[in-house]
Design a protein around this motif. Structure first.
Motif, PDB file in Angstrom:
ATOM      1  N   ALA A 234       0.872  -1.217   0.031  1.00  0.00           N
ATOM      2  CA  ALA A 234       0.067   0.056  -0.015  1.00  0.00           C
ATOM      3  C   ALA A 234       1.038   1.173  -0.083  1.00  0.00           C
ATOM      4  O   ALA A 234       2.107   1.448   0.443  1.00  0.00           O
ATOM      5  CB  ALA A 234      -0.820  -0.084   1.395  1.00  0.00           C
ATOM      6  N   GLU A 235       0.267   2.113  -0.720  1.00  0.00           N
ATOM      7  CA  GLU A 235       1.088   3.586  -0.719  1.00  0.00           C
ATOM      8  C   GLU A 235       0.072   4.490  -0.118  1.00  0.00           C
ATOM      9  O   GLU A 235       0.534   5.521   0.623  1.00  0.00           O
ATOM     10  CB  GLU A 235       1.525   3.977  -2.051  1.00  0.00           C
ATOM     11  CG  GLU A 235       2.731   3.119  -2.580  1.00  0.00           C
ATOM     12  CD  GLU A 235       3.053   3.694  -3.928  1.00  0.00           C
ATOM     13  OE1 GLU A 235       4.477   3.609  -4.380  1.00  0.00           O
ATOM     14  OE2 GLU A 235       2.216   4.037  -4.848  1.00  0.00           O
ATOM     15  N   LEU A 236      -1.363   4.455  -0.256  1.00  0.00           N
ATOM     16  CA  LEU A 236      -2.289   5.399   0.284  1.00  0.00           C
ATOM     17  C   LEU A 236      -3.570   4.607   0.614  1.00  0.00           C
ATOM     18  O   LEU A 236      -4.333   3.999  -0.214  1.00  0.00           O
ATOM     19  CB  LEU A 236      -2.504   6.266  -1.118  1.00  0.00           C
ATOM     20  CG  LEU A 236      -3.531   7.441  -0.634  1.00  0.00           C
ATOM     21  CD1 LEU A 236      -2.888   8.274   0.585  1.00  0.00           C
ATOM     22  CD2 LEU A 236      -3.891   8.250  -1.747  1.00  0.00           C
ATOM     23  N   ILE A 237      -3.792   4.616   1.729  1.00  0.00           N
ATOM     24  CA  ILE A 237      -5.064   4.010   2.508  1.00  0.00           C
ATOM     25  C   ILE A 237      -5.992   5.214   2.543  1.00  0.00           C
ATOM     26  O   ILE A 237      -6.136   6.102   3.463  1.00  0.00           O
ATOM     27  CB  ILE A 237      -4.859   3.445   3.593  1.00  0.00           C
ATOM     28  CG1 ILE A 237      -3.900   2.281   3.444  1.00  0.00           C
ATOM     29  CG2 ILE A 237      -6.158   2.640   4.250  1.00  0.00           C
ATOM     30  CD1 ILE A 237      -3.377   1.847   4.761  1.00  0.00           C
ATOM     31  N   ASN A 238      -7.291   5.137   1.683  1.00  0.00           N
ATOM     32  CA  ASN A 238      -8.353   6.211   1.839  1.00  0.00           C
ATOM     33  C   ASN A 238      -9.504   5.953   2.373  1.00  0.00           C
ATOM     34  O   ASN A 238     -10.290   4.950   2.024  1.00  0.00           O
ATOM     35  CB  ASN A 238      -8.773   6.462   0.219  1.00  0.00           C
ATOM     36  CG  ASN A 238      -7.455   6.863  -0.721  1.00  0.00           C
ATOM     37  OD1 ASN A 238      -6.833   8.061  -0.497  1.00  0.00           O
ATOM     38  ND2 ASN A 238      -7.039   6.560  -1.701  1.00  0.00           N
ATOM     39  N   ILE A 239      -9.630   6.388   3.572  1.00  0.00           N
ATOM     40  CA  ILE A 239     -10.582   6.381   4.332  1.00  0.00           C
ATOM     41  C   ILE A 239     -11.647   7.511   4.505  1.00  0.00           C
ATOM     42  O   ILE A 239     -11.443   8.465   4.751  1.00  0.00           O
ATOM     43  CB  ILE A 239     -10.260   6.125   5.935  1.00  0.00           C
ATOM     44  CG1 ILE A 239      -9.011   5.292   6.109  1.00  0.00           C
ATOM     45  CG2 ILE A 239     -11.650   5.832   6.747  1.00  0.00           C
ATOM     46  CD1 ILE A 239      -9.344   3.701   5.716  1.00  0.00           C
TER      47      ILE A 239
END
Length: 436
Positions: A234-239
């Protein structure tokens, strides 16, 4: 270095009152002011004010290491200014920290992109100008109403100057790929596409207070461990969630505020993790590939499609009747009609008419009608009265224009424009010498 991107939808609809055929032509007050005021004040006390205060405290505690983004609808801003201006002040305080990004959307929280691109462009431009006036910076990231997205959307957004678009990380779109990266829309390679991590978003947004969930109770440490566990892929976890999940969908007694207060420390306990905003993320993270979305999708929990808003003939009839009036409304250009027309575009009106998911409303966003048929009848009665007013305005405009054309222009005198001769000098009068 993996990053966590928190983005929250802030939206409040204006609910229609029970509007009958006997009101048509007699009373053009469409909205239930008492219910709207009560709902907004309750939400402000339970969610907006305490959560904004908490986020401000976290930013002061962690500085630039903690960041968050908001997508605030124009109807929410209208109600804040009308009923609870202190909520606007609390968002301004967050904006002043420099750790908050404000994401654009259509001001009325409308489905205009599907039915009128001119209307869509106008609403987005006006909303961006309002966000800049209030919070000091023009948005560069866009989130469409209900996360409606297909390949055509980023094409339109690029022309409006946006750099980033948010969408649902639906399995049927991703296939084997992960939502935890930055992508490019297949139709606009110069834009960046951020996809919502559905599972991790729902753990907070939907499941947090569910005692039947096998992971209940959810702690900040457990949640941070889940995020840390995907660090290698992962590089960016969008919540991305509805802001109502704090204090309203999950009340303060569930521990949701305590969870959020502890979350930054738990996530940042690993030095390779950080928080980011959408605009900041795409400056530091390169896209890994393209995403092709030929058909519209949304963040609806069932099919990731549009059926919650456009799934039956009543919904389609209502929205087609509405947008058929768009050219006429803009031509008349009357402020009161434009105001009401935009309010009638709010997506909630069509969600209330859903027959498929009528009983599936979340407790924090209940349906104000007893049945989808009541919602449809009320909406169409309102729309009929609105069209009567629009027709009257068109007739007045036409009559004014016709009267202007028929009014004869006054004729100028025959000698108009000719220089009159000077009167003869009186006898004995001295002649003034002309200066050299």
């Amino acid at each position: 270095m993996p990053a966590l991107c928190l983005c929250y939808e802030v939206h409040e609809p204006y609910r229609l009152r029970r509007y009958t055929v006997f009101d048509m032509g007699q009373n053009s007050v469409y909205e239930d002011d008492d219910r709207n005021c009560d709902a907004l004040l309750l939400t402000a006390r339970a969610c907006y004010l305490p959560m904004n205060d908490l986020l401000l405290k976290l930013i002061r505690r962690y500085g630039k290491d903690f960041k968050v983004a908001f997508s605030i609808s124009g109807t929410a801003l209208d109600q804040f200014e009308q009923y609870a201006p202190e909520v606007v002040d609390s968002f301004k305080a967050l904006a002043d920290t420099g750790c908050v990004e404000f994401v654009a959307e259509t001001g009325p929280h409308s489905l205009a992109f599907l039915y009128s691109r001119d209307e869509f462009d106008l609403q987005v431009k006006e909303h961006c100008a309002r966000i800049k006036r209030l919070f000091g910076k023009k948005p560069v990231t866009f989130r469409n109403t209900e996360f409606f997205y297909n390949n055509d959307l980023p094409v339109a957004l690029e022309k409006l100057g946006f750099k980033v678009v948010l969408a649902e990380g639906a399995d049927h779109v991703l296939g084997w790929r992960s939502p935890n990266y930055v992508y490019r829309p297949v139709s606009t390679p110069n834009m960046s596409l951020l996809l919502r991590n559905i599972s991790l978003s729902a753990d907070i947004g939907l499941r947090f207070s569910d005692h039947g969930w096998n992971q209940w109770p959810l702690t900040a440490e457990k949640y941070a461990d889940w995020c840390h566990s995907v660090a290698d892929s992962a590089e960016l976890i969008n919540i991305f969630n509805d802001y109502h999940c704090f204090g309203l969908r999950h009340s303060g007694e569930t521990g949701i505020f305590d969870f959020m207060e502890a979350l930054p420390a738990a996530v940042l306990s690993r030095k390779d993790f950080r928080f980011t905003t959408p605009a900041e993320a795409v400056k530091k993270i390169e896209p890994v590939g393209e995403i092709d979305v030929p058909e519209f999708m949304s963040w609806d929990d069932e099919g990731r499609d549009l059926t919650a808003w456009l799934g039956n003939d009543m919904q389609k009839d209502a929205i087609h009747a509405l947008y058929a009036l768009a050219p006429r409304v803009r031509k008349v250009n009357a402020p009161d009609l434009t105001h009401d027309f935009e309010r009638l575009q709010t997506s909630d009106h069509f969600r209330y008419i859903s027959t498929k998911w009528f009983a599936d409303f979340l407790s924090d966003r209940p349906n104000p009608f007893n049945s989808p048929y009541d919602a449809y009848i009320t909406y169409m009665n309102v729309l009929a009265d609105f069209e009567m007013r629009l027709t009257a305005a068109e007739e007045t405009l036409a009559a004014t224009g016709a009267a202007t054309k028929k009014t004869p222009r006054a004729k100028a005198p025959a000698d108009a424009g000719k220089k009159k001769a000077a009167p003869p000098a009186k006898a004995g009068a001295k002649t003034r010498k002309t200066p050299a």
